[in-house]
Design a protein around this motif. Structure first.
Motif, PDB file in Angstrom:
ATOM      1  N   TYR A 119      39.803  47.727  52.904  1.00  0.00           N
ATOM      2  CA  TYR A 119      39.191  46.559  52.268  1.00  0.00           C
ATOM      3  C   TYR A 119      37.735  46.827  51.946  1.00  0.00           C
ATOM      4  O   TYR A 119      36.976  47.307  52.798  1.00  0.00           O
ATOM      5  N   GLN A 120      37.332  46.513  50.723  1.00  0.00           N
ATOM      6  CA  GLN A 120      35.927  46.627  50.324  1.00  0.00           C
ATOM      7  C   GLN A 120      35.259  45.257  50.447  1.00  0.00           C
ATOM      8  O   GLN A 120      35.782  44.269  49.952  1.00  0.00           O
ATOM      9  N   THR A 121      34.101  45.215  51.089  1.00  0.00           N
ATOM     10  CA  THR A 121      33.461  43.932  51.367  1.00  0.00           C
ATOM     11  C   THR A 121      32.769  43.333  50.147  1.00  0.00           C
ATOM     12  O   THR A 121      32.536  42.134  50.078  1.00  0.00           O
ATOM     13  N   SER A 122      32.392  44.138  49.170  1.00  0.00           N
ATOM     14  CA  SER A 122      31.676  43.605  48.006  1.00  0.00           C
ATOM     15  C   SER A 122      32.678  43.041  47.025  1.00  0.00           C
ATOM     16  O   SER A 122      33.314  43.773  46.282  1.00  0.00           O
ATOM     17  N   GLN A 123      32.838  41.714  47.046  1.00  0.00           N
ATOM     18  CA  GLN A 123      33.779  41.025  46.183  1.00  0.00           C
ATOM     19  C   GLN A 123      33.040  39.992  45.344  1.00  0.00           C
ATOM     20  O   GLN A 123      32.005  39.477  45.728  1.00  0.00           O
ATOM     21  N   GLN A 124      33.618  39.679  44.217  1.00  0.00           N
ATOM     22  CA  GLN A 124      33.043  38.641  43.374  1.00  0.00           C
ATOM     23  C   GLN A 124      33.379  37.275  43.940  1.00  0.00           C
ATOM     24  O   GLN A 124      34.463  37.064  44.459  1.00  0.00           O
ATOM     25  N   THR A 125      32.445  36.328  43.846  1.00  0.00           N
ATOM     26  CA  THR A 125      32.705  34.959  44.273  1.00  0.00           C
ATOM     27  C   THR A 125      33.072  34.115  43.095  1.00  0.00           C
ATOM     28  O   THR A 125      33.481  33.003  43.241  1.00  0.00           O
ATOM     29  N   LYS A 159      44.936  24.785  50.105  1.00  0.00           N
ATOM     30  CA  LYS A 159      44.721  24.524  48.688  1.00  0.00           C
ATOM     31  C   LYS A 159      45.085  25.732  47.826  1.00  0.00           C
ATOM     32  O   LYS A 159      44.679  26.854  48.110  1.00  0.00           O
ATOM     33  N   TRP A 160      45.865  25.469  46.795  1.00  0.00           N
ATOM     34  CA  TRP A 160      46.194  26.479  45.785  1.00  0.00           C
ATOM     35  C   TRP A 160      45.936  25.865  44.414  1.00  0.00           C
ATOM     36  O   TRP A 160      46.251  24.713  44.190  1.00  0.00           O
ATOM     37  N   PRO A 161      45.419  26.599  43.440  1.00  0.00           N
ATOM     38  CA  PRO A 161      44.859  27.940  43.636  1.00  0.00           C
ATOM     39  C   PRO A 161      43.413  27.870  44.090  1.00  0.00           C
ATOM     40  O   PRO A 161      42.774  26.836  43.959  1.00  0.00           O
ATOM     41  N   LEU A 162      42.904  28.975  44.611  1.00  0.00           N
ATOM     42  CA  LEU A 162      41.489  29.140  44.912  1.00  0.00           C
ATOM     43  C   LEU A 162      41.037  30.476  44.339  1.00  0.00           C
ATOM     44  O   LEU A 162      41.838  31.414  44.219  1.00  0.00           O
ATOM     45  N   SER A 163      39.759  30.579  44.035  1.00  0.00           N
ATOM     46  CA  SER A 163      39.261  31.768  43.345  1.00  0.00           C
ATOM     47  C   SER A 163      39.535  33.059  44.113  1.00  0.00           C
ATOM     48  O   SER A 163      39.920  34.075  43.525  1.00  0.00           O
ATOM     49  N   TYR A 164      39.360  33.044  45.436  1.00  0.00           N
ATOM     50  CA  TYR A 164      39.462  34.288  46.191  1.00  0.00           C
ATOM     51  C   TYR A 164      40.885  34.817  46.277  1.00  0.00           C
ATOM     52  O   TYR A 164      41.102  35.996  46.591  1.00  0.00           O
ATOM     53  N   THR A 207      27.279  34.204  52.950  1.00  0.00           N
ATOM     54  CA  THR A 207      26.412  34.335  51.767  1.00  0.00           C
ATOM     55  C   THR A 207      27.237  34.417  50.490  1.00  0.00           C
ATOM     56  O   THR A 207      26.696  34.281  49.389  1.00  0.00           O
ATOM     57  N   GLN A 208      28.548  34.664  50.643  1.00  0.00           N
ATOM     58  CA  GLN A 208      29.439  34.721  49.490  1.00  0.00           C
ATOM     59  C   GLN A 208      30.594  33.724  49.646  1.00  0.00           C
ATOM     60  O   GLN A 208      31.730  34.018  49.293  1.00  0.00           O
ATOM     61  N   LEU A 209      30.271  32.562  50.182  1.00  0.00           N
ATOM     62  CA  LEU A 209      31.283  31.525  50.354  1.00  0.00           C
ATOM     63  C   LEU A 209      31.589  30.889  48.993  1.00  0.00           C
ATOM     64  O   LEU A 209      30.705  30.270  48.382  1.00  0.00           O
ATOM     65  N   PRO A 210      32.814  31.010  48.487  1.00  0.00           N
ATOM     66  CA  PRO A 210      33.140  30.418  47.184  1.00  0.00           C
ATOM     67  C   PRO A 210      32.994  28.900  47.206  1.00  0.00           C
ATOM     68  O   PRO A 210      33.273  28.251  48.224  1.00  0.00           O
ATOM     69  N   GLN A 211      32.569  28.335  46.096  1.00  0.00           N
ATOM     70  CA  GLN A 211      32.349  26.902  46.014  1.00  0.00           C
ATOM     71  C   GLN A 211      33.622  26.127  46.282  1.00  0.00           C
ATOM     72  O   GLN A 211      33.605  25.103  46.967  1.00  0.00           O
ATOM     73  N   ASP A 212      34.759  26.608  45.773  1.00  0.00           N
ATOM     74  CA  ASP A 212      36.004  25.864  45.981  1.00  0.00           C
ATOM     75  C   ASP A 212      36.447  25.893  47.442  1.00  0.00           C
ATOM     76  O   ASP A 212      37.029  24.932  47.948  1.00  0.00           O
ATOM     77  N   VAL A 213      36.144  26.988  48.151  1.00  0.00           N
ATOM     78  CA  VAL A 213      36.440  27.046  49.585  1.00  0.00           C
ATOM     79  C   VAL A 213      35.500  26.120  50.353  1.00  0.00           C
ATOM     80  O   VAL A 213      35.918  25.405  51.274  1.00  0.00           O
ATOM     81  N   ASN A 214      34.242  26.103  49.972  1.00  0.00           N
ATOM     82  CA  ASN A 214      33.283  25.207  50.617  1.00  0.00           C
ATOM     83  C   ASN A 214      33.696  23.739  50.476  1.00  0.00           C
ATOM     84  O   ASN A 214      33.507  22.938  51.401  1.00  0.00           O
ATOM     85  N   ALA A 240      39.615  27.926  56.444  1.00  0.00           N
ATOM     86  CA  ALA A 240      38.578  27.429  55.540  1.00  0.00           C
ATOM     87  C   ALA A 240      39.138  26.918  54.222  1.00  0.00           C
ATOM     88  O   ALA A 240      38.461  26.182  53.504  1.00  0.00           O
ATOM     89  N   ASP A 241      40.378  27.289  53.894  1.00  0.00           N
ATOM     90  CA  ASP A 241      40.963  26.841  52.630  1.00  0.00           C
ATOM     91  C   ASP A 241      41.941  25.677  52.805  1.00  0.00           C
ATOM     92  O   ASP A 241      42.701  25.358  51.891  1.00  0.00           O
ATOM     93  N   ASP A 242      41.904  25.043  53.956  1.00  0.00           N
ATOM     94  CA  ASP A 242      42.745  23.868  54.199  1.00  0.00           C
ATOM     95  C   ASP A 242      41.960  22.596  53.879  1.00  0.00           C
ATOM     96  O   ASP A 242      40.813  22.445  54.310  1.00  0.00           O
TER      97      ASP A 242
END
Length: 285
Positions: free
Chosen positions: A279-285, A259-264, A56-63, A131-133
């Motif tokens: 680790y806190q699970t609530s992160q910004q996408t 891929k570098w850079p990516l938002s996460y 539900t919090q998959l970053p667009q650049d990772v997708n 997922a970031d390859d």
């Protein structure tokens, strides 16, 4: 130890240096075997698997990285993507409580992805990729023709704090005192029940269980390239022809790169910024 290294204090322990030297010699002297052992004759399923802890919090650049692989559907590949819940359910169903509990002890998404990939490939076989390859379009069909484990070798330079290009570390005899040779966890391609994948799954499980009452364990050594490389050494160090068990992907960067850079990578979702930290699970996408 070469002459250059003898004049400097080795940054590695003796065990780590022996492991690095083994990988260096194996990678640099690798030759394809004359035949495939019977236990590895079966083809690997043409299945590509990804993991992202919270879809539900998959970053667009990772997708976009994940989507780059979808062109392989035209070549008969299937795709699966797991999140934390579905990965846990898979492990519980196919491996049982002990392994589910070990997965729960992984305190960071990168650890969960490591542990899940070992679990999935051991049970099902196939192709796990981070997922970031990004896929560059070169055919990968030949990696599925036999059941050997296929891995990418890596080399890290402590002195410069940078990765070493494969064109520099793969040639026979290439070495520096500050280089550390190891195997990356992505891609992970193998037939089901491969002995190396089984060994790293067990070793990672034991490492997580051992550390559950101590401080948070180090990521690389517990589920990442450190424990993968150590497990490979345990399985094939005494084999006369280790290339019969695994294929070295010397030029994987022609097929895919991270891929570098990516938002996460700029927040705690990057394990390097969360190593041995809660680790806190609530992160910004």
């Amino acid at each position: 130890m070469n002459t250059e290294q003898s004049h400097k204090e080795d940054p590695l322990t003796k065990k780590e240096r022996n492991r690095s030297n083994f990988v260096r010699e194996f990678v640099q002297s690798y030759n394809e075997p004359d035949y495939i052992l019977k236990i590895y004759e079966a083809e690997i399923p043409k299945l590509i698997v990804h993991f992202w802890d919270d879809l539900t919090q998959l970053p667009q650049d990772v997708n976009e990285c994940i989507e780059s692989w979808k062109i392989l559907e035209q070549s008969g590949f299937d795709f699966q993507i797991f999140d934390e819940d579905s990965a846990r359910e898979f492990i519980k169903t196919h491996l049982g409580y002990r392994f589910e509990n070990a997965f729960n002890l992984c305190y960071h998404p990168s650890m969960k992805s490591d542990y899940f990939r070992y679990s999935y490939i051991f049970v099902m076989g196939g192709f796990y990729i981070d997922a970031d390859d990004v896929y560059h379009g070169t055919s990968i069909d030949h990696f599925f023709a036999d059941g050997r484990l296929k891995l990418q070798p890596f080399c890290y330079d402590i002195e410069s704090d940078q990765m070493v290009s494969s064109s520099d570390f793969v040639p026979l005899g290439a070495d520096k005192w500050s280089w550390i040779f190891y195997f990356n966890t992505t891609p992970l391609i193998a037939s089901r029940n491969h002995p190396i994948v089984g060994r790293v799954l067990l070793n990672a499980t034991e490492a997580l269980e051992k550390n559950q009452k101590e401080e948070l364990p180090e990521v690389q050594a517990t589920t990442g390239p450190g424990i993968l490389t150590e497990s490979i050494l345990e399985v094939i160090a005494k084999e006369e022809h280790p290339e019969e068990t695994m294929l070295i992907l010397h030029d994987w960067e022609k097929i895919s790169t991270s891929k570098w850079p990516l938002s996460y990578r700029n927040d705690k979702r990057n394990w390097r910024l969360s190593n041995q930290q809660a680790y806190q699970t609530s992160q910004q996408t």
